[in-house]
Design a protein around this motif. Structure first.
Motif, PDB file in Angstrom:
ATOM      1  N   GLU A 205       0.896  -1.041  -0.111  1.00  0.00           N
ATOM      2  CA  GLU A 205      -0.054  -0.001   0.214  1.00  0.00           C
ATOM      3  C   GLU A 205       0.861   1.196   0.005  1.00  0.00           C
ATOM      4  OE1 GLU A 205      -2.502  -0.306   3.317  1.00  0.00           O
ATOM      5  OE2 GLU A 205      -4.039  -1.633   2.470  1.00  0.00           O
ATOM      6  N   ILE A 206       0.615   2.271  -0.950  1.00  0.00           N
ATOM      7  CA  ILE A 206       1.432   3.319  -1.057  1.00  0.00           C
ATOM      8  C   ILE A 206       0.664   4.753  -0.728  1.00  0.00           C
ATOM      9  CG2 ILE A 206       2.720   4.665  -2.625  1.00  0.00           C
ATOM     10  CD1 ILE A 206       4.053   2.164  -1.785  1.00  0.00           C
ATOM     11  N   LYS A 207       0.982   5.288   0.174  1.00  0.00           N
ATOM     12  CA  LYS A 207       0.339   6.657   0.661  1.00  0.00           C
ATOM     13  C   LYS A 207       0.618   7.733  -0.127  1.00  0.00           C
ATOM     14  CE  LYS A 207       0.182   4.973   5.576  1.00  0.00           C
ATOM     15  NZ  LYS A 207       0.442   5.331   7.001  1.00  0.00           N
ATOM     16  N   HIS A 208      -0.154   8.709  -0.591  1.00  0.00           N
ATOM     17  CA  HIS A 208      -0.091  10.046  -1.009  1.00  0.00           C
ATOM     18  C   HIS A 208      -0.612  10.974   0.200  1.00  0.00           C
ATOM     19  CE1 HIS A 208      -0.077   8.806  -5.533  1.00  0.00           C
ATOM     20  NE2 HIS A 208      -0.622   7.795  -5.041  1.00  0.00           N
ATOM     21  N   GLY A 209       0.463  11.736   0.565  1.00  0.00           N
ATOM     22  CA  GLY A 209       0.333  12.828   1.469  1.00  0.00           C
ATOM     23  C   GLY A 209       0.179  12.098   2.821  1.00  0.00           C
ATOM     24  N   THR A 210      -0.222  12.826   4.002  1.00  0.00           N
ATOM     25  CA  THR A 210      -0.105  12.528   5.118  1.00  0.00           C
ATOM     26  C   THR A 210      -1.758  12.483   5.693  1.00  0.00           C
ATOM     27  OG1 THR A 210       1.981  13.547   5.555  1.00  0.00           O
ATOM     28  CG2 THR A 210       0.858  13.044   7.390  1.00  0.00           C
ATOM     29  N   GLN A 211      -1.973  11.621   6.222  1.00  0.00           N
ATOM     30  CA  GLN A 211      -3.456  11.559   6.639  1.00  0.00           C
ATOM     31  C   GLN A 211      -3.598  12.649   7.832  1.00  0.00           C
ATOM     32  OE1 GLN A 211      -4.863   7.724   8.573  1.00  0.00           O
ATOM     33  NE2 GLN A 211      -7.046   8.315   7.654  1.00  0.00           N
ATOM     34  N   TYR A 212      -4.639  13.388   8.000  1.00  0.00           N
ATOM     35  CA  TYR A 212      -4.989  14.369   8.874  1.00  0.00           C
ATOM     36  C   TYR A 212      -3.947  15.256   8.822  1.00  0.00           C
ATOM     37  CZ  TYR A 212      -8.414  10.835  10.443  1.00  0.00           C
ATOM     38  OH  TYR A 212      -9.254  10.089  10.447  1.00  0.00           O
ATOM     39  N   SER A 213      -3.173  15.682   7.770  1.00  0.00           N
ATOM     40  CA  SER A 213      -2.153  17.003   7.744  1.00  0.00           C
ATOM     41  C   SER A 213      -2.818  18.108   7.935  1.00  0.00           C
ATOM     42  CB  SER A 213      -1.630  16.697   6.293  1.00  0.00           C
ATOM     43  OG  SER A 213      -2.294  16.922   5.176  1.00  0.00           O
ATOM     44  N   GLY A 214      -4.083  18.196   7.774  1.00  0.00           N
ATOM     45  CA  GLY A 214      -4.895  19.425   7.928  1.00  0.00           C
ATOM     46  C   GLY A 214      -5.087  19.893   9.415  1.00  0.00           C
ATOM     47  N   ILE A 215      -4.643  18.965  10.451  1.00  0.00           N
ATOM     48  CA  ILE A 215      -4.808  19.406  11.629  1.00  0.00           C
ATOM     49  C   ILE A 215      -3.438  19.687  12.379  1.00  0.00           C
ATOM     50  CG2 ILE A 215      -5.371  18.333  13.970  1.00  0.00           C
ATOM     51  CD1 ILE A 215      -6.996  16.290  12.656  1.00  0.00           C
ATOM     52  N   TYR A 216      -3.368  20.924  12.847  1.00  0.00           N
ATOM     53  CA  TYR A 216      -2.146  21.552  13.381  1.00  0.00           C
ATOM     54  C   TYR A 216      -2.387  22.739  14.307  1.00  0.00           C
ATOM     55  CZ  TYR A 216      -3.708  24.187   9.114  1.00  0.00           C
ATOM     56  OH  TYR A 216      -4.346  24.994   8.319  1.00  0.00           O
ATOM     57  N   ALA A 217      -1.307  22.998  15.044  1.00  0.00           N
ATOM     58  CA  ALA A 217      -1.419  23.834  15.767  1.00  0.00           C
ATOM     59  C   ALA A 217      -1.683  25.287  15.351  1.00  0.00           C
ATOM     60  CB  ALA A 217      -0.010  23.894  16.792  1.00  0.00           C
ATOM     61  N   PRO A 218      -2.232  26.071  16.133  1.00  0.00           N
ATOM     62  CA  PRO A 218      -2.658  27.398  15.815  1.00  0.00           C
ATOM     63  C   PRO A 218      -1.304  28.038  15.257  1.00  0.00           C
ATOM     64  CG  PRO A 218      -3.900  26.922  17.913  1.00  0.00           C
ATOM     65  CD  PRO A 218      -2.916  25.929  17.534  1.00  0.00           C
ATOM     66  N   ILE A 219      -1.470  28.960  14.402  1.00  0.00           N
ATOM     67  CA  ILE A 219      -0.302  29.573  13.782  1.00  0.00           C
ATOM     68  C   ILE A 219      -0.084  30.903  14.384  1.00  0.00           C
ATOM     69  CG2 ILE A 219       0.474  30.777  11.564  1.00  0.00           C
ATOM     70  CD1 ILE A 219      -1.557  29.091   9.995  1.00  0.00           C
ATOM     71  N   ILE A 220       1.160  30.920  14.950  1.00  0.00           N
ATOM     72  CA  ILE A 220       1.900  31.999  15.817  1.00  0.00           C
ATOM     73  C   ILE A 220       2.840  32.906  14.742  1.00  0.00           C
ATOM     74  CG2 ILE A 220       3.227  32.701  17.850  1.00  0.00           C
ATOM     75  CD1 ILE A 220       2.163  30.093  18.978  1.00  0.00           C
ATOM     76  N   THR A 221       2.478  34.053  14.473  1.00  0.00           N
ATOM     77  CA  THR A 221       3.230  35.145  13.793  1.00  0.00           C
ATOM     78  C   THR A 221       4.542  35.482  14.357  1.00  0.00           C
ATOM     79  OG1 THR A 221       2.039  37.100  14.490  1.00  0.00           O
ATOM     80  CG2 THR A 221       0.976  35.955  12.576  1.00  0.00           C
ATOM     81  N   CYS A 222       4.811  35.644  15.740  1.00  0.00           N
ATOM     82  CA  CYS A 222       5.941  36.118  16.217  1.00  0.00           C
ATOM     83  C   CYS A 222       6.070  35.381  17.696  1.00  0.00           C
ATOM     84  CB  CYS A 222       5.927  37.596  16.098  1.00  0.00           C
ATOM     85  SG  CYS A 222       7.605  38.245  16.753  1.00  0.00           S
ATOM     86  N   PRO A 223       6.983  34.634  18.044  1.00  0.00           N
ATOM     87  CA  PRO A 223       8.016  34.131  16.857  1.00  0.00           C
ATOM     88  C   PRO A 223       7.247  33.209  16.103  1.00  0.00           C
ATOM     89  CG  PRO A 223       8.505  33.401  18.881  1.00  0.00           C
ATOM     90  CD  PRO A 223       7.654  34.500  19.168  1.00  0.00           C
ATOM     91  N   ALA A 224       7.539  32.915  14.952  1.00  0.00           N
ATOM     92  CA  ALA A 224       6.858  32.132  13.928  1.00  0.00           C
ATOM     93  C   ALA A 224       7.118  30.495  14.420  1.00  0.00           C
ATOM     94  CB  ALA A 224       7.268  32.103  12.479  1.00  0.00           C
ATOM     95  N   ASN A 225       5.908  29.773  14.417  1.00  0.00           N
ATOM     96  CA  ASN A 225       5.905  28.373  14.487  1.00  0.00           C
ATOM     97  C   ASN A 225       5.826  27.500  13.466  1.00  0.00           C
ATOM     98  OD1 ASN A 225       3.538  28.981  14.337  1.00  0.00           O
ATOM     99  ND2 ASN A 225       2.743  27.572  15.597  1.00  0.00           N
ATOM    100  N   TYR A 226       5.797  28.281  12.318  1.00  0.00           N
ATOM    101  CA  TYR A 226       6.082  27.461  10.989  1.00  0.00           C
ATOM    102  C   TYR A 226       6.819  28.144  10.236  1.00  0.00           C
ATOM    103  CZ  TYR A 226       1.829  24.539  12.653  1.00  0.00           C
ATOM    104  OH  TYR A 226       1.141  24.004  13.305  1.00  0.00           O
ATOM    105  N   SER A 227       7.330  27.669   9.132  1.00  0.00           N
ATOM    106  CA  SER A 227       8.398  28.143   8.121  1.00  0.00           C
ATOM    107  C   SER A 227       8.171  28.094   6.585  1.00  0.00           C
ATOM    108  CB  SER A 227       9.524  27.952   8.226  1.00  0.00           C
ATOM    109  OG  SER A 227      10.685  28.623   7.444  1.00  0.00           O
ATOM    110  N   ARG A 228       7.783  29.087   6.074  1.00  0.00           N
ATOM    111  CA  ARG A 228       7.360  29.207   4.551  1.00  0.00           C
ATOM    112  C   ARG A 228       6.005  28.590   3.703  1.00  0.00           C
ATOM    113  NH1 ARG A 228      11.210  31.821   2.447  1.00  0.00           N
ATOM    114  NH2 ARG A 228      13.488  31.896   3.574  1.00  0.00           N
ATOM    115  N   LYS A 229       5.800  27.088   4.695  1.00  0.00           N
ATOM    116  CA  LYS A 229       4.685  26.564   4.017  1.00  0.00           C
ATOM    117  C   LYS A 229       4.063  25.598   4.937  1.00  0.00           C
ATOM    118  CE  LYS A 229       6.981  22.951   1.273  1.00  0.00           C
ATOM    119  NZ  LYS A 229       7.401  22.368   0.120  1.00  0.00           N
ATOM    120  N   LEU A 230       2.681  25.262   4.893  1.00  0.00           N
ATOM    121  CA  LEU A 230       2.093  24.307   5.621  1.00  0.00           C
ATOM    122  C   LEU A 230       1.142  23.493   5.197  1.00  0.00           C
ATOM    123  CD1 LEU A 230       1.823  23.017   8.784  1.00  0.00           C
ATOM    124  CD2 LEU A 230       0.198  25.262   9.060  1.00  0.00           C
ATOM    125  N   ASN A 231       1.130  22.438   5.107  1.00  0.00           N
ATOM    126  CA  ASN A 231      -0.133  21.485   4.488  1.00  0.00           C
ATOM    127  C   ASN A 231      -0.294  21.607   3.260  1.00  0.00           C
ATOM    128  OD1 ASN A 231      -1.982  19.488   4.759  1.00  0.00           O
ATOM    129  ND2 ASN A 231      -3.647  20.994   4.972  1.00  0.00           N
TER     130      ASN A 231
END
Length: 705
Positions: A483-509
């Motif tokens: 079985e081969i997976k495309h993407g990550t299951q439930y990748s749309g579930i993530y911690a709230p985005i914090i702008t400063c200091p950033a908790n993510y970089s450049r792209k998400l999901n």
């Protein structure tokens, strides 16, 4: 005898009662006589031939509140001597009588009533100072109730229809102190009637309402129970009557969208009780008539705009009192599932949660209303396989094999319940410096300057099968390879985005976003199963096999490869050799070659070989298994690989010994034949080892010890 106890004329003696005395000289045994003080001494002793100087009169052997005489006759083989006559009186017992059972003549369900009663001790004696007992209060449906069995303890499950002759225990009250003869006490118990009661009941009070093993001593228990003469008539209290007067929803909506519902709840009954809580729930169904079994809860949108997974059922909780004939308008946002289309009905049910349900009695089933909505299907992806290639068209069992395929989206974007992706424009921002930073330091960190929200990643699963069927994939006769997976299951579930200091970089999901005309190539590697039969096979790839991505109409998209001819190996022990001569105790090497005579190869697969020894040049059941070895190696078709066993001959061995090797004895991989896996015999002539002859040549001892 002398010093008889209890003392003469003793009163208020309890049972069991211990009688004792001091013996006279030369006494062997005793006869005890006990009799009613108004009668003459009986000829037969109460207890004969006693050898102890005491006797316990059993609990039920004598009558309470009566005087008895007693004496001891001392005996030996030569004579007997009668002791003095003394008397004692057994304590008088109490007799508890229940009377004056009082309760309201008429009450309403849900009210709290008080039941009172009186208990009098009409017996000649007092209860013991350490006596404690309980008065039990019951409801029963008739004037001749049976209290011998276990009562019902649950008011909610007891009614005129379910009682089946069992009374309902309302509660028990403890009497913690003794009650003298002629004294009485009054007591009471409060009980809240269930809201659904609407029938007459008789009230019973039972004093000393305990198991027989724990009851206090009384002269009689016949009058321990009393009943209120007339029944208590319970009338059903007026209840609130909540109804949904109207539900307003959009006429049309797209699947996967959030819509607002407005509805009105009106109370057609009495005011809702203070402190009461009720919950309104929202459902969808294609049935124009309400049926909870076919209605499915709608969900609330999540705070981040997503919907999956673990979304909360749509509901509205109300804690404020609702007066009679008053209407309350409410609204709630709900998500229309992304797989719906056509005509649907949105139902709102007030007072729907059984855990916080407001009691409405017989009026509880009129609290649903609906709105009709036309759901337009949001265009969906259509994932197809437009290319599938295999490593080779001829292969062997156990062979590492790879395939490549491409998934193409012939449809639109994936809604997946509003999963979102993000592209971030990065910058810097000032942040607090650490405690070890120099004074006047300026500290910066990465920040998110801009958040571009786009469609988020999707997840789906491709399944790879092998089958001999060229007409199409039938999982009943196909084997799942991987079985081969495309993407990550439930990748749309993530911690709230914090702008400063950033908790993510450049792209998400955004790593696997389904785009119109998008391509999603994949490669899979696996070993061809070792137990496949020789023949022609086909590789099938089924994309989005678990329907993780919603597609309409959702026709399975399966692609088949060109045919692959698969062969099996056939390994044999082509030669075996052992030393022609050997000596007992010697370690010898048995060398052998394994040749693959089959059309298929063995690819780095586990194989287990066994070494046997025999006294005979022909292999039979007398052969002894000496060793098993496990190897992992590749043997190409027509190829030979060398192997060997080391074996130490027992010192006592002599004469001819024959060795045999069986390769792949447990069929770790399947072959075209299995009858040719044993070698011919390899012989060695063993000379017995020369025995050791140990002798003591000297003994050394110290001069002194």
């Amino acid at each position: 005898v002398s010093s008889m106890q209890p003392a003469n004329f003793a009163k208020d003696q309890k049972l069991p009662l211990t009688l004792s005395w001091v013996p006279g000289p030369s006494t062997v045994s005793y006869d005890l006589y006990i009799w009613d003080s108004t009668a003459t001494q009986p000829a037969t002793p109460f207890a004969a031939n006693l050898t102890q100087v005491s006797y316990v009169v059993p609990k039920n052997a004598l009558t309470y509140n009566k005087t008895y005489k007693w004496r001891i006759v001392s005996k030996n083989p030569c004579a007997q001597t009668a002791g003095p006559v003394q008397s004692f009186r057994i304590i008088p017992l109490p007799d508890l009588v229940v009377s004056d059972v009082q309760a309201p003549a008429t009450v309403n369900s849900g009210e709290t009533i008080t039941i009172s009663w009186k208990v009098t001790n009409v017996g000649p004696g007092s209860t013991f100072t350490d006596d404690r007992w309980f008065d039990g209060v019951y409801f029963a449906l008739d004037t001749i109730s049976d209290f011998r069995g276990s009562p019902n303890w649950n008011p909610s499950s007891w009614s005129s229809l379910t009682a089946n002759g069992r009374p309902l225990l309302l509660g028990k009250k403890l009497r913690p102190t003794a009650l003298d003869s002629g004294e009485f006490y009054t007591s009471s118990l409060s009980f809240t009637l269930p809201k659904e009661y609407s029938f007459p009941v008789y009230v019973y009070v039972i004093t000393d309402n305990e198991h027989p093993n724990w009851k206090i001593l009384q002269a009689s228990v016949a009058n321990d129970t009393a009943r209120k003469k007339d029944p208590v008539v319970i009338n059903l209290s007026p209840t609130p009557d909540l109804r949904i007067d109207s539900v307003v929803a959009p006429v049309t909506a797209f699947s996967g969208s959030t819509v607002n519902l407005t509805y009105q709840v009106k109370n057609y009954g009495v005011v809702t009780p203070a402190g009461s809580v009720w919950t309104d729930s929202v459902f969808y169904s294609q049935n124009p008539l309400w049926d909870r079994n076919s209605a499915i809860p709608l969900m609330l949108p999540k705070a981040d705009g997503s919907y999956y997974p673990n979304a909360v059922n749509a509901h509205v909780t109300d804690t404020a009192q609702l007066l009679p004939n008053v209407t309350r308008t409410k609204s709630v946002n709900v998500v229309i599932p992304n797989y719906l289309f056509g005509t649907w009905f949105i139902y709102v049910k007030t007072n729907a949660d059984t855990k916080t349900k407001l009691y409405e009695g017989a009026l509880a089933e009129n609290n649903v209303n609906r709105a009709q909505i036309q759901v337009i299907l949001t265009p969906t992806p259509k994932l197809t396989i437009n290319a599938l290639s295999v490593q080779a068209t001829a292969a062997s069992t156990t062979q590492p094999f790879s395939i490549n395929w491409n998934v193409h989206n012939d449809g639109f974007r994936d809604n997946i319940e509003k999963a979102r992706g993000h592209y971030f424009t990065m910058g810097t921002c000032r942040v607090s410096c650490g405690p070890n930073a120099p004074s006047n330091s300026i500290c910066v960190a990465s920040s998110i300057e801009k958040d571009s929200v786009v469609f988020g990643s999707s997840y789906w699963l491709d399944k790879v099968y092998i089958s001999t069927d060229s007409t199409g994939l039938n999982t009943a006769n196909a084997r799942l390879l991987t079985e081969i997976k495309h993407g990550t299951q439930y990748s749309g579930i993530y911690a709230p985005i914090i702008t400063c200091p950033a908790n993510y970089s450049r792209k998400l999901n955004v790593d696997n976003v389904i785009e119109p005309n998008g391509n999603y190539p994949k490669t899979a590697g696996f070993n061809l199963p070792s137990d496949l039969a020789p023949g022609k096979y086909y590789i099938y790839v089924h994309t989005n096999a678990a329907k993780d991505v919603f597609e309409y109409p959702g026709t399975p998209q399966i692609e088949r490869s060109a045919s692959i001819t698969i062969e099996r190996p056939d390994v044999v022990v082509s030669s075996i050799a052992a030393p022609s001569n050997s000596t007992g105790g010697q370690t010898i090497t048995i060398a052998y070659n394994v040749t693959n005579n089959g059309l298929g190869s063995v690819f780095n697969h586990v194989r287990k070989d066994q070494l046997y020894s025999s006294n005979f040049p022909a292999f039979d059941a007398s052969a002894t298994l000496l060793s098993t070895k496990t190897v992992s190696e590749t043997i190409g078709a027509g190829s030979t690989v060398p192997q060997s066993f080391s074996y130490q001959l027992p010192p006592s061995t002599s004469g001819a010994r024959y060795f045999y090797v069986v390769t792949n004895f447990d069929s770790s991989f399947r072959e075209t034949a299995y009858t040719n896996n044993r070698s011919t015999a390899a012989a060695t002539l063993v000379m017995a080892a020369v025995p050791s002859d140990l002798t003591v040549t000297s003994v050394q001892l110290p001069d002194t010890v």
